[in-house]
Design a protein around this motif. Structure first.
Motif, mmCIF file in Angstrom:
data_model
loop_
_atom_site.group_PDB
_atom_site.id
_atom_site.type_symbol
_atom_site.label_atom_id
_atom_site.label_comp_id
_atom_site.label_asym_id
_atom_site.label_seq_id
_atom_site.Cartn_x
_atom_site.Cartn_y
_atom_site.Cartn_z
ATOM 1 N N ASP A 11 0.949 -1.215 0.062
ATOM 2 C CA ASP A 11 -0.071 -0.129 0.144
ATOM 3 C C ASP A 11 0.843 1.294 0.010
ATOM 4 O O ASP A 11 0.655 2.174 -0.740
ATOM 5 C CB ASP A 11 -0.955 0.117 1.178
ATOM 6 N N ASN A 14 2.265 2.025 -3.354
ATOM 7 C CA ASN A 14 1.242 2.597 -4.398
ATOM 8 C C ASN A 14 0.978 3.829 -4.033
ATOM 9 O O ASN A 14 0.822 4.889 -4.609
ATOM 10 C CB ASN A 14 0.147 1.758 -4.198
ATOM 11 N N GLU A 15 0.824 4.166 -2.610
ATOM 12 C CA GLU A 15 0.444 5.542 -2.109
ATOM 13 C C GLU A 15 1.585 6.492 -2.415
ATOM 14 O O GLU A 15 1.186 7.859 -2.874
ATOM 15 C CB GLU A 15 0.121 5.295 -0.755
ATOM 16 N N ARG A 18 1.104 7.762 -6.035
ATOM 17 C CA ARG A 18 -0.064 8.751 -5.964
ATOM 18 C C ARG A 18 0.189 9.851 -5.613
ATOM 19 O O ARG A 18 -0.173 10.857 -6.181
ATOM 20 C CB ARG A 18 -1.209 8.220 -5.246
ATOM 21 N N THR A 126 -3.548 6.865 5.551
ATOM 22 C CA THR A 126 -5.028 7.934 5.728
ATOM 23 C C THR A 126 -4.426 9.240 5.842
ATOM 24 O O THR A 126 -4.941 10.163 5.288
ATOM 25 C CB THR A 126 -5.827 7.419 6.683
ATOM 26 N N THR A 129 -3.232 10.536 2.527
ATOM 27 C CA THR A 129 -4.448 10.527 1.775
ATOM 28 C C THR A 129 -5.110 12.160 2.023
ATOM 29 O O THR A 129 -5.722 12.493 1.060
ATOM 30 C CB THR A 129 -5.188 9.430 1.839
ATOM 31 N N ARG A 132 -3.437 15.052 0.908
ATOM 32 C CA ARG A 132 -3.498 14.914 -0.989
ATOM 33 C C ARG A 132 -4.936 15.247 -1.490
ATOM 34 O O ARG A 132 -4.826 15.972 -2.397
ATOM 35 C CB ARG A 132 -3.373 13.418 -1.381
ATOM 36 N N VAL A 149 -5.891 9.965 -9.024
ATOM 37 C CA VAL A 149 -5.133 8.861 -8.320
ATOM 38 C C VAL A 149 -5.873 7.493 -8.167
ATOM 39 O O VAL A 149 -5.238 6.707 -7.979
ATOM 40 C CB VAL A 149 -4.648 9.551 -7.014
ATOM 41 N N TYR A 150 -7.265 7.642 -8.064
ATOM 42 C CA TYR A 150 -7.888 6.267 -7.791
ATOM 43 C C TYR A 150 -8.911 6.293 -8.928
ATOM 44 O O TYR A 150 -9.743 5.413 -8.599
ATOM 45 C CB TYR A 150 -8.883 6.413 -6.333
ATOM 46 N N GLY A 151 -8.895 6.748 -10.026
ATOM 47 C CA GLY A 151 -9.732 6.706 -11.054
ATOM 48 C C GLY A 151 -9.541 8.078 -11.972
ATOM 49 O O GLY A 151 -9.086 9.076 -11.470
#
Length: 166
Positions: A11, A14-15, A18, A126, A129, A132, A149-151
């Motif tokens: 995670d 990946n973060e 992003r 979190t 996130t 961000r 970043v998520y779509g």
């Protein structure tokens, strides 16, 4: 809450990517624009995301000192990116060398509260996130493109030939 170091590592990597997507869209012209007296600038938000890594790491016992405490925001955004990447690497190495899957249920004192080590790892993700998301709003306000970043983001929908959602 994490129950495995490997899950956190996957995670976190990946973060990190992003976060870098967002950081790399910020320009020198827009990094310090103050859109409202109660809203941090983009460079301040990015530096906070970076500084919290050693700060939380120190509270959690992963790091022995916080070399970023009190340091001013770097002049260039590239420097923020480099320091951010450096501390991401340090954090992962420390988590993997100091903690194990079986210790993620152990408790640590974090900011006057008792958290498990697995919870600490969740908050690392979190917290980043959360900030961000703040950055993407500021980016819209100062006219910067926002990466999805998520779509897909609005600009990405348009580039795909699909009407952007309202």
């Amino acid at each position: 809450m994490y129950r495995s170091i490997e899950d956190f590592e996957n995670d976190w990597k990946n973060e990190e990517q992003r976060t870098l997507q967002i950081f790399r869209n910020i320009t020198d012209e827009t990094k310090s624009i103050k859109i409202h007296e109660h809203v941090r600038t983009l460079d301040r938000l990015a530096w906070h995301i970076t500084q919290i890594i050693p700060e939380m790491g120190m509270h959690a016992g992963l790091m022995t000192e916080n070399l970023l405490d009190g340091k001013p925001i770097p002049e260039s955004f590239e420097e923020i990116i480099n320091v951010y990447q450096e501390y991401n690497t340090i954090l992962l190495k420390r988590v993997k060398s100091k903690w194990t899957d079986s210790t993620l249920g152990d408790q640590v004192d974090m900011y006057g509260q008792v958290w498990t080590k697995g919870q600490v790892l969740s908050v690392f993700v979190t917290h980043q996130t959360h900030h961000r998301a703040q950055m993407t709003i500021v980016m819209r306000m100062v006219g910067l493109p926002v990466p999805g970043v998520y779509g897909p983001a609005k600009e990405e929908w348009v580039n795909m030939g699909i009407p952007a959602m309202d």
